[in-house]
Design an enzyme around this catalytic site. Structure first.
Site, PDB file in Angstrom:
ATOM      1  N   ASP A 108      43.409  28.026  36.474  1.00 46.29           N
ATOM      2  CA  ASP A 108      41.888  29.142  35.806  1.00 46.29           C
ATOM      3  C   ASP A 108      41.086  28.106  35.029  1.00 46.29           C
ATOM      4  OD1 ASP A 108      40.616  31.130  35.846  1.00 46.29           O
ATOM      5  OD2 ASP A 108      41.814  32.313  34.545  1.00 46.29           O
TER       6      ASP A 108
ATOM      7  N   ASN B 272      38.723  37.012  45.265  1.00 47.59           N
ATOM      8  CA  ASN B 272      37.529  35.994  44.973  1.00 47.59           C
ATOM      9  C   ASN B 272      36.358  36.116  45.853  1.00 47.59           C
ATOM     10  OD1 ASN B 272      39.969  33.547  43.910  1.00 47.59           O
ATOM     11  ND2 ASN B 272      38.769  34.682  42.508  1.00 47.59           N
TER      12      ASN B 272
HETATM   13  C1  IPE Z   1      42.974  33.891  39.505  1.00 47.24           C
HETATM   14  O1  IPE Z   1      41.821  33.616  38.982  1.00 47.24           O
HETATM   15  C2  IPE Z   1      42.642  33.469  41.196  1.00 47.24           C
HETATM   16  C3  IPE Z   1      42.981  32.036  41.250  1.00 47.24           C
HETATM   17  C4  IPE Z   1      43.347  31.119  40.014  1.00 47.24           C
HETATM   18  C5  IPE Z   1      42.512  31.531  42.334  1.00 47.24           C
HETATM   19  P1  IPE Z   1      40.429  34.555  38.594  1.00 47.24           P
HETATM   20  O2  IPE Z   1      39.794  33.860  37.865  1.00 47.24           O
HETATM   21  O3  IPE Z   1      39.898  35.008  39.952  1.00 47.24           O
HETATM   22  O4  IPE Z   1      41.252  35.841  37.992  1.00 47.24           O
HETATM   23  P2  IPE Z   1      40.345  36.831  36.817  1.00 47.24           P
HETATM   24  O5  IPE Z   1      39.343  37.655  37.611  1.00 47.24           O
HETATM   25  O6  IPE Z   1      40.251  36.183  35.627  1.00 47.24           O
HETATM   26  O7  IPE Z   1      41.488  38.019  36.694  1.00 47.24           O
HETATM   27  C1  IPE Z   2      39.427  29.126  38.974  1.00 47.56           C
HETATM   28  O1  IPE Z   2      38.690  28.773  38.107  1.00 47.56           O
HETATM   29  C2  IPE Z   2      39.356  28.811  40.504  1.00 47.56           C
HETATM   30  C3  IPE Z   2      39.287  29.927  41.415  1.00 47.56           C
HETATM   31  C4  IPE Z   2      39.717  31.271  40.882  1.00 47.56           C
HETATM   32  C5  IPE Z   2      38.908  29.562  42.602  1.00 47.56           C
HETATM   33  P1  IPE Z   2      37.352  30.019  37.866  1.00 47.56           P
HETATM   34  O2  IPE Z   2      36.334  29.913  38.894  1.00 47.56           O
HETATM   35  O3  IPE Z   2      38.188  31.303  37.741  1.00 47.56           O
HETATM   36  O4  IPE Z   2      36.988  29.593  36.368  1.00 47.56           O
HETATM   37  P2  IPE Z   2      36.505  30.579  35.335  1.00 47.56           P
HETATM   38  O5  IPE Z   2      37.718  31.431  35.022  1.00 47.56           O
HETATM   39  O6  IPE Z   2      35.355  31.432  35.740  1.00 47.56           O
HETATM   40  O7  IPE Z   2      36.450  29.881  34.174  1.00 47.56           O
HETATM   41 MG    MG Z   3      39.067  32.395  36.319  1.00 47.22          MG
END
Ligand code: IPE
Ligand code: IPE
Ligand code: MG
Length: 245
Positions: free
Chosen positions: A20, A68
């Site tokens: 994340d 996502n």
């Molecule tokens: C979880 O991260 C999904 C992945 C790392 C693929 P998100 O960024 O989607 O989760 P939330 O929305 O912060 O809970």
């Molecule tokens: C994790 O990074 C990757 C995926 C969930 C695909 P994020 O895209 O969730 O990054 P933040 O949480 O918005 O910083």
């Molecule tokens: Mg995230």
């Protein structure tokens, strides 16, 4: 085995990672979110190499969740492009490192070329004996449990199974990780402390380690630190400490 680990015998057999913070990494640098995803792929390469090197048997990574899909289309397209590129550029190297690739998650909503790539990777590496890299792609744990319940109900309807025969093993054997041990350690980067629909069933007794670094900054040292934190935990599984017995 790394000599940086104090308790090498306590290396977790299975590590799961919620990668994340790609977006935050990018916005802290005034870059577009996709730049964070691109750097995230480099971090993934480092993580796979380090985990395999440290003797981890299973590494499960959360790369795209069922939820996502609610992101902007351009970001989703970019993430799929990265997956395509990661697979085509890295599969040969992963294969030559004896890594077995498994993909979990819902495939029916994916484009045909992605499904073909997934199947190709799994087939190519299926006999490898090194670390198993489990990629959770279009994965949601509640969806996984719902489809397990559906398959079990179908077996009951066909008369193959009695309702009172259903137990925790029945459920474990109907989910996508049926042949994979539960994670010992779950790491989430970027400071968030939640599961976000990841491995809800499988993490019943998993140790959680939350690190503040964003995923694109992930490296071997962070992994080693998380493993050391894990090694100092006292896993009781509902029982008592070994020395209390
Ligand atoms: C979880 O991260 C999904 C992945 C790392 C693929 P998100 O960024 O989607 O989760 P939330 O929305 O912060 O809970
Ligand atoms: C994790 O990074 C990757 C995926 C969930 C695909 P994020 O895209 O969730 O990054 P933040 O949480 O918005 O910083
Ligand atoms: Mg995230």
């Amino acid at each position: 085995m790394s000599d940086t680990l104090n308790n090498p015998e306590k290396t977790p057999e299975h590590i799961a990672i919620i990668m994340d913070g790609n977006g935050r990494w990018a916005s802290e640098r005034s870059l577009p979110r996709v730049a964070g995803h691109r750097q995230g792929v480099q971090a993934l390469r480092r993580a796979v190499r380090a985990a395999s090197d440290l003797g981890v048997k299973y590494l499960t990574i959360y790369s795209f969740s069922s939820e996502n899909w609610s992101r902007p289309e351009a970001e989703i397209d970019h993430l799929f492009g990265l997956l395509r590129r990661f697979v085509s550029q890295d599969v040969a190297e992963l294969h030559s490192s004896d890594i077995r690739i498994r993909i979990i998650g819902e495939r029916s909503a994916l484009k045909e070329d992605i499904v073909e790539l997934i199947e190709y990777c799994e087939q190519l590496t299926s006999d490898n004996k090194g670390m198993t890299l489990v990629v959770a792609f279009n994965y949601g744990s509640r969806q996984e449990l719902a489809s397990a319940v559906q398959s079990i109900a179908e077996r009951v309807a066909r008369g193959e199974l009695q309702p009172d025969e259903i137990n925790t093993e029945t459920i474990a054997s109907h989910i996508s990780t049926s042949d994979i041990p539960d994670p010992d350690l779950l790491i989430r980067t970027s400071g968030e402390q939640r599961l976000s629909n990841f491995l809800l069933w499988q993490c019943a007794y998993t140790e959680f380690v939350f690190v503040n670094e964003h995923w694109p900054d992930f490296n071997r040292d962070i992994l080693v630190r998380a493993i050391e934190t894990y090694a100092n935990r006292d896993r009781r599984f509902g029982g008592l400490k070994a020395k209390a017995l």
